[in-house]
Design an enzyme around this catalytic site. Sequence first.
Site, PDB file in Angstrom:
ATOM      1  N   MET A  25       3.946 -11.929-163.523  1.00 36.56           N
ATOM      2  CA  MET A  25       3.314 -11.335-164.584  1.00 36.56           C
ATOM      3  C   MET A  25       2.321 -11.908-165.360  1.00 36.56           C
ATOM      4  O   MET A  25       2.721 -13.358-165.670  1.00 36.56           O
ATOM      5  CB  MET A  25       4.553 -10.812-165.935  1.00 36.56           C
ATOM      6  CG  MET A  25       5.522  -9.898-165.561  1.00 36.56           C
ATOM      7  SD  MET A  25       6.719  -9.612-166.941  1.00 36.56           S
ATOM      8  CE  MET A  25       8.096 -10.743-166.460  1.00 36.56           C
ATOM      9  N   GLN A  94       1.668 -16.443-157.247  1.00 34.07           N
ATOM     10  CA  GLN A  94       0.955 -15.384-156.612  1.00 34.07           C
ATOM     11  C   GLN A  94      -0.695 -15.407-156.908  1.00 34.07           C
ATOM     12  O   GLN A  94      -1.364 -15.624-157.928  1.00 34.07           O
ATOM     13  CB  GLN A  94       1.244 -14.131-157.299  1.00 34.07           C
ATOM     14  CG  GLN A  94       0.631 -12.872-156.981  1.00 34.07           C
ATOM     15  CD  GLN A  94       0.924 -11.598-157.643  1.00 34.07           C
ATOM     16  OE1 GLN A  94       0.589 -11.569-158.816  1.00 34.07           O
ATOM     17  NE2 GLN A  94       1.607 -10.601-157.163  1.00 34.07           N
ATOM     18  N   CYS A 123      -2.051  -4.760-157.795  1.00 36.82           N
ATOM     19  CA  CYS A 123      -2.640  -4.695-159.175  1.00 36.82           C
ATOM     20  C   CYS A 123      -3.673  -3.535-159.321  1.00 36.82           C
ATOM     21  O   CYS A 123      -4.724  -3.651-158.419  1.00 36.82           O
ATOM     22  CB  CYS A 123      -3.422  -5.971-159.862  1.00 36.82           C
ATOM     23  SG  CYS A 123      -3.821  -5.883-161.304  1.00 36.82           S
ATOM     24  N   LYS A 162       2.917  -8.624-152.230  1.00 37.71           N
ATOM     25  CA  LYS A 162       3.677  -7.521-153.210  1.00 37.71           C
ATOM     26  C   LYS A 162       2.322  -6.359-153.199  1.00 37.71           C
ATOM     27  O   LYS A 162       1.566  -6.566-153.540  1.00 37.71           O
ATOM     28  CB  LYS A 162       3.827  -8.360-154.427  1.00 37.71           C
ATOM     29  CG  LYS A 162       4.160  -7.099-155.506  1.00 37.71           C
ATOM     30  CD  LYS A 162       4.730  -7.917-156.649  1.00 37.71           C
ATOM     31  CE  LYS A 162       5.005  -6.992-157.796  1.00 37.71           C
ATOM     32  NZ  LYS A 162       3.866  -6.490-158.701  1.00 37.71           N
ATOM     33  N   GLY A 223      12.035  -1.359-161.094  1.00 41.64           N
ATOM     34  CA  GLY A 223      13.303  -0.717-162.005  1.00 41.64           C
ATOM     35  C   GLY A 223      13.599  -0.910-163.454  1.00 41.64           C
ATOM     36  O   GLY A 223      14.580  -0.659-163.673  1.00 41.64           O
ATOM     37  N   ALA A 248      10.422  -7.300-163.683  1.00 39.80           N
ATOM     38  CA  ALA A 248       9.350  -7.743-164.678  1.00 39.80           C
ATOM     39  C   ALA A 248       9.488  -7.509-165.995  1.00 39.80           C
ATOM     40  O   ALA A 248      10.165  -8.393-166.817  1.00 39.80           O
ATOM     41  CB  ALA A 248       8.054  -7.184-164.129  1.00 39.80           C
ATOM     42  N   ARG A 249       9.530  -6.272-166.311  1.00 41.22           N
ATOM     43  CA  ARG A 249       9.491  -5.872-167.991  1.00 41.22           C
ATOM     44  C   ARG A 249      10.995  -6.343-168.625  1.00 41.22           C
ATOM     45  O   ARG A 249      10.627  -6.727-169.931  1.00 41.22           O
ATOM     46  CB  ARG A 249       9.135  -4.378-168.195  1.00 41.22           C
ATOM     47  CG  ARG A 249       7.646  -4.129-167.929  1.00 41.22           C
ATOM     48  CD  ARG A 249       7.471  -2.769-167.770  1.00 41.22           C
ATOM     49  NE  ARG A 249       8.172  -2.107-166.500  1.00 41.22           N
ATOM     50  CZ  ARG A 249       8.316  -0.742-166.610  1.00 41.22           C
ATOM     51  NH1 ARG A 249       8.140  -0.047-167.319  1.00 41.22           N
ATOM     52  NH2 ARG A 249       8.916  -0.482-165.472  1.00 41.22           N
TER      53      ARG A 249
HETATM   54  C1  FNR Z   1       2.871  -6.994-164.340  1.00 44.15           C
HETATM   55  N1  FNR Z   1       2.824  -6.755-163.044  1.00 44.15           N
HETATM   56  C2  FNR Z   1       2.139  -7.822-162.347  1.00 44.15           C
HETATM   57  N2  FNR Z   1       2.092  -7.484-160.887  1.00 44.15           N
HETATM   58  C3  FNR Z   1       1.702  -8.603-160.001  1.00 44.15           C
HETATM   59  O1  FNR Z   1       1.776  -8.370-158.854  1.00 44.15           O
HETATM   60  N3  FNR Z   1       0.678  -9.717-160.662  1.00 44.15           N
HETATM   61  C4  FNR Z   1       0.961  -9.649-161.937  1.00 44.15           C
HETATM   62  O2  FNR Z   1       0.138 -10.775-162.493  1.00 44.15           O
HETATM   63  C5  FNR Z   1       1.451  -8.681-162.801  1.00 44.15           C
HETATM   64  N4  FNR Z   1       1.049  -8.847-164.319  1.00 44.15           N
HETATM   65  C6  FNR Z   1       2.075  -8.142-164.869  1.00 44.15           C
HETATM   66  C7  FNR Z   1       2.180  -8.440-166.393  1.00 44.15           C
HETATM   67  C8  FNR Z   1       2.842  -7.578-167.152  1.00 44.15           C
HETATM   68  C9  FNR Z   1       2.914  -7.971-168.569  1.00 44.15           C
HETATM   69  C10 FNR Z   1       3.730  -6.752-166.893  1.00 44.15           C
HETATM   70  C11 FNR Z   1       4.600  -5.775-167.447  1.00 44.15           C
HETATM   71  C12 FNR Z   1       3.495  -6.387-165.283  1.00 44.15           C
HETATM   72  C13 FNR Z   1       3.458  -5.872-162.484  1.00 44.15           C
HETATM   73  C14 FNR Z   1       5.195  -6.343-162.408  1.00 44.15           C
HETATM   74  O3  FNR Z   1       5.069  -7.446-161.578  1.00 44.15           O
HETATM   75  C15 FNR Z   1       5.968  -5.179-161.754  1.00 44.15           C
HETATM   76  O4  FNR Z   1       5.436  -4.871-160.602  1.00 44.15           O
HETATM   77  C16 FNR Z   1       5.995  -4.129-162.657  1.00 44.15           C
HETATM   78  O5  FNR Z   1       6.130  -4.230-163.899  1.00 44.15           O
HETATM   79  C17 FNR Z   1       7.223  -2.850-162.272  1.00 44.15           C
HETATM   80  O6  FNR Z   1       8.560  -3.780-162.324  1.00 44.15           O
HETATM   81  P1  FNR Z   1       9.429  -3.453-163.418  1.00 44.15           P
HETATM   82  O7  FNR Z   1       8.717  -3.924-164.838  1.00 44.15           O
HETATM   83  O8  FNR Z   1       9.907  -2.180-163.533  1.00 44.15           O
HETATM   84  O9  FNR Z   1      10.607  -4.672-163.194  1.00 44.15           O
END
Ligand code: FNR
Length: 346
Positions: A25, A94, A123, A162, A223, A248-249
């Site tokens: 994230m 990453q 992304c 990813k 999820g 993540a969230r």
């Molecule tokens: C992300 N996500 C994300 N994905 C990734 O591959 N690299 C990144 O740097 C980021 N940055 C990021 C920042 C923030 C604040 C959020 C909320 C999300 C996406 C994240 O890794 C994930 O794929 C999605 O949020 C879905 O997973 P969750 O949130 O349902 O667990």
Amino acid sequence: IDRKGNEIKQRTRLDFANKVILAPMVRVGTLPMRLLSLDYGADIVYTEELIDWKFLKSIRRVNDVLGTIDYLDSSDGTVVFRTCEKERDKVVVQLGTSDPCRALRVAKLIENDVAAIDINMGCPKEFSLKGGMGAALLTQPEKAKTILSNLVQNVSIPVTCKIRVFEDINDTLNLVKSLASTGISAIGVHGRTKLERPQHPNRCETIRKIAECLDIPVIANGGSREIENYSDIFKFKEQCGSSSVMIARTAEGNCSVFRQDGMKHLEEVIKDYLKYAVDYDNSPCNTKYCVQNMLKELQETPRGKKFLECQTLEQICAIWDLGDYCRQKQLEYQSKGILSRREIGP
Ligand code: FNR
């Protein structure tokens, strides 16, 4: 023991099977959040996405005062990436990249400091797509494969990627088979397409099909809407039929979701987080951002509003009764010559 008589620590290769993982994230996955997630029970922690050329123009420094390894921007001295021994065998960097050579140069730079390297292929932000990074790689599978195989063949640590999924299941399966053929150690799958947003349902069935057709661990992701506590993590894993799960969230809001013994109260989590932020001299700006994401609507309370006015780490800490703790650490660090930016400002 090497030829010069130095002891070489044998490193065990990071295994991605049956793991619960902190997802990458941006701005959230900095050192304090990673260490706290590990303390709470995460098996593996991903960094925020770091762009290859930012790494390439950074300088590696051992920071004896903090006990960290820092990659500092060569023009302004800001921290691009900070890591420490405690996470070395569990941290996955990453990378945002569109170029096999640049990716490899970064990997060679950091391979002794981290446990694995992941390539961001999901992304959907314009910045990434325009630069040919992130989800842009999903539609350039040959380039994506070259990036991965170049890393797999030339670095000593595991390589993962990813991705997001396509609308069409067969397109998705073709893609993952092709990516897996490069020799990557695992694949993280966010079950949404490039155009889908967090409110759209996650395609757990697609993840299940991917898990069925690959030999490497699949890390299910996406999820968080349904994950409120530790046991939900395993319901999600079950639903996706995956080996591992990446969150993540939910972790952004309260990373004690990784605790087997149940969630901690947010107040305690923020305190634990702030101690790490102080100990590792995290920037006030990044610290404030992460705490804001934990507080969410609580920012509207009188205390939340007071927090929003904070400009320094000490002011933030004072709200959680850690003002003295912060002041003492900062005095100690200043006396030892650490001079990082103390205030949030332009
Ligand atoms: C992300 N996500 C994300 N994905 C990734 O591959 N690299 C990144 O740097 C980021 N940055 C990021 C920042 C923030 C604040 C959020 C909320 C999300 C996406 C994240 O890794 C994930 O794929 C999605 O949020 C879905 O997973 P969750 O949130 O349902 O667990």
